[in-house]
Design an enzyme around this catalytic site. Structure first.
Site, short mmCIF file in Angstrom:
data_model
loop_
_atom_site.label_atom_id
_atom_site.label_comp_id
_atom_site.label_asym_id
_atom_site.label_seq_id
_atom_site.Cartn_x
_atom_site.Cartn_y
_atom_site.Cartn_z
N ASP A 243 15.88 27.40 21.87
CA ASP A 243 14.45 27.67 21.86
C ASP A 243 14.10 28.80 20.90
O ASP A 243 14.79 29.83 20.86
CB ASP A 243 14.02 28.06 23.29
CG ASP A 243 12.56 28.40 23.39
OD1 ASP A 243 11.74 27.47 23.30
OD2 ASP A 243 12.23 29.59 23.54
N GLU A 305 15.05 24.20 17.81
CA GLU A 305 13.60 24.10 17.73
C GLU A 305 13.19 24.71 16.39
O GLU A 305 13.06 25.92 16.25
CB GLU A 305 12.92 24.84 18.87
CG GLU A 305 11.40 24.70 18.83
CD GLU A 305 10.69 25.56 19.86
OE1 GLU A 305 9.57 25.19 20.26
OE2 GLU A 305 11.24 26.62 20.25
#
Length: 580
Positions: A243, A305
């Site tokens: 993330d 990401e």
């Protein structure tokens, strides 16, 4: 690694693309993830096994048969670690445990075992940029300036409040005569700096106030975070989705980010994150993390990401053969680019670019941070037909495909209509300009019954979308023409057809504004034709000679067509054929 090739389209145009695979031979030695369908699960919303209105690990376990039936190769589970839930799990207070509302470590072990029995790999979300402010690391760091973890987060004394040229965001955050050191803004609104009286300093938080950024310039931070990753690798997880990795580092001089025109949802200046995002040091962390992951058996994978504005910057996340980084940086341009639309030219350009990377592409059109693709690409009337075209583009391209729970059945975005119903912190601070991400996180719609079969609780953490009466897994499995069975058919094709599995992509008829056409190469090539227009379109000439065999067609009328001569594509249709 691939090689650039030039290939001619039927109109004589040339398409430059990256062909990473031999078009005539199956890539039998490829790692498991290279042709995978990855399915993102938001654990709060997938299945509630204990009737408390919140999804849990046993709820995921209970629905693995449906995922196996669909053809899922891997599940990516959004954060399930202990968390105060300020950002619904992305504020982690313990990286090596399970949040009690989701279950126990024994529940996780059973889930992982059950998934592997169904040949489904388990990928965890790993949040490396920040922790919760409840994490023991931060509690200690915030207690004083001389504790062992005092330098584990990004702290600063601030600047005098009477300093000239303070931004409005800085002026609103003055404490004890000090202002934040620069104009950096939180993604959730307000200054990215929060004052702590015990230290008489500000800490930096790129995201919510409860999510302080770790100081990745401290080697002890990397050691501790890599230790958490080892913990899960030792338990057998198959990889991680990383993330917000682009923001691990900040400018050491804390220079102001330049302002851009306009304001954000909170009414604050838009910034060009020149000094607070995508600093080069992050690639060194990725190289070291890749070396760690590669030291484990079983072809573990790193998914990033990676919101990048162009394919060149995305390509950098793969690293090099000598110094590899991520196996699968997310290509989010196709689904979430600022000009993304249901348009043949848009999809053609983005898919062509997706092939120009030094590794296997990973395409994404749905996730937990954006309105669902059926709404973004739909027109309110032909949403399912258009969703079938988008699914065909995703699942017949040369790429790993990532989907999101509910997308294969056509779950829609259910955005709150009242600010008092908003749960997402983005919506709380951004209302009404930004209503948050609750709409794409509503409970999974398993049945037409009470609470969509998600929970026995009369009150779920987010309301169930009323359209579960017609949009649900149970009913769509029974409908041969449903969006769910369309996904299942395409997923099986990409797994079993040699050209769709291993073949390069040749883009054809490249000037056609209505129809996207490409050929997946191989001993028996496969032709994919996608009509993005609302009217029937002629099949481009000389695409495939002789008799054809339909492998998949979103419209019944196409299944009996024997040749492409004089054939036409119905409005909003997808047709996948091969030679007979």
């Amino acid at each position: 690694m691939g090689i650039f090739r030039r290939i001619a389209g039927v109109a004589g145009s040339l398409c430059l693309f990256w062909a990473a695979l031999d078009a005539t031979a199956a890539d039998t030695k490829a790692p498991w993830w290279k042709h995978a369908l990855v399915y993102e699960i938001y654990p709060r919303s997938f299945g509630d096994s204990n009737g408390d209105g919140v999804g849990d690990l046993n709820g995921i376990n209970a629905h693995l048969d449906d995922l196996e039936k669909l053809g899922v190769d891997a599940i990516w589970i959004a954060p399930m670690y202990p968390s105060p839930q300020a950002d619904f799990g992305y504020d982690i207070s313990d990286y090596q445990a399970i949040d009690p509302q989701y279950g126990t470590m024994a529940d996780f072990d059973r889930l992982q075992q059950a998934a592997k029995q169904r040949h489904i790999h388990v990928i965890l979300d790993m949040v490396m940029n920040h922790t919760s402010d409840h994490h023991a690391w931060f509690v200690e760091s915030a207690s004083s300036r001389n504790n062992p973890k005092s330098d584990w987060y990004v702290w600063n004394d601030g600047i005098p409040a009477d300093t000239a040229h303070l931004s409005a965001v800085q002026r609103r955050n003055i404490h004890d005569g000090k202002a934040p050191p620069n104009n950096w803004e939180s993604m959730f609104g307000g200054s990215a700096w929060q004052w702590v009286p015990a230290r008489q300093q500000f800490y930096y938080h790129r995201f919510y106030i409860q999510q302080p950024d770790l100081n990745w310039r401290n080697p002890d931070v990397e050691k501790a975070m890599f230790g958490a990753i080892r913990f899960w690798l030792d338990r057998g997880v198959d990889g991680f989705r990383l993330d917000a990795i682009s923001v691990l580092f900040e400018d050491t001089e804390l220079r102001n980010d330049p302002e851009r025109p306009g304001t954000n949802a909170q009414g604050e200046p838009n910034l060009n994150y020149l000094y607070s995002d995508k600093l080069p040091e992050v690639h060194g962390v990725m190289r070291r993390l890749r070396a760690l992951v590669d030291s484990y058996p079983g072809q573990r994978v790193l998914i990033g990401e990676t919101y990048e504005p162009n394919i060149k910057l995305l390509d950098e996340w793969y690293g090099t053969k000598e110094a590899p980084q991520l196996q699968l940086p997310m290509n989010l341009q196709l689904g979430f680019g600022w000009q993304a639309s249901f348009d043949a030219t848009w999809f053609r350009k983005r898919l062509q670019e997706s092939q120009q990377v030094h590794g296997q592409p990973l395409l994404v059109v749905d996730n937990h941070d954006n309105p669902r693709s059926i709404d973004r690409f739909g027109d309110g009337t032909h949403d399912v037909e258009r969703a079938k075209v988008v699914a065909a583009a995703l699942l017949t391209s040369r790429a790993v495909a990532l989907t999101y729970y509910g997308a294969p059945i056509g779950m829609t975005t259910a955005t709150p209509t009242r600010v008092e119903d908003v749960r997402d912190p983005v919506g709380v601070t951004g209302w009404p300009k930004d209503k948050g991400r609750d709409g794409e996180r509503t409970p999974m719609q398993w049945t037409s019954g009470a609470q969509a079969g998600f929970s026995t609780s009369p009150k779920t953490w987010l309301p169930v979308n009323p359209n579960h009466a017609t949009v649900n897994v149970e009913d769509e499995w029974k409908q041969p023409e449903s969006l769910l069975n369309w996904h299942r058919q395409l997923i099986a094709l990409r797994r079993d057809n040699p050209a769709l599995r291993d073949g390069a992509m040749t883009f054809l008829d490249n000037d056609n504004p209505n129809v996207l056409v490409y050929r997946r190469e191989g001993t028996r090539p496969v032709l994919v034709m996608l009509n993005f227009s609302g009217s029937a379109q002629p099949v481009p000439k000389r695409l495939m000679q002789g008799k054809i065999r339909t492998l998949a067609a979103s419209e019944d009328s196409l299944r009996e067509v024997a040749t492409l001569d004089e054939a036409s594509l119905p409005a909003y249709s997808a047709w996948v054929v091969t030679s007979d």
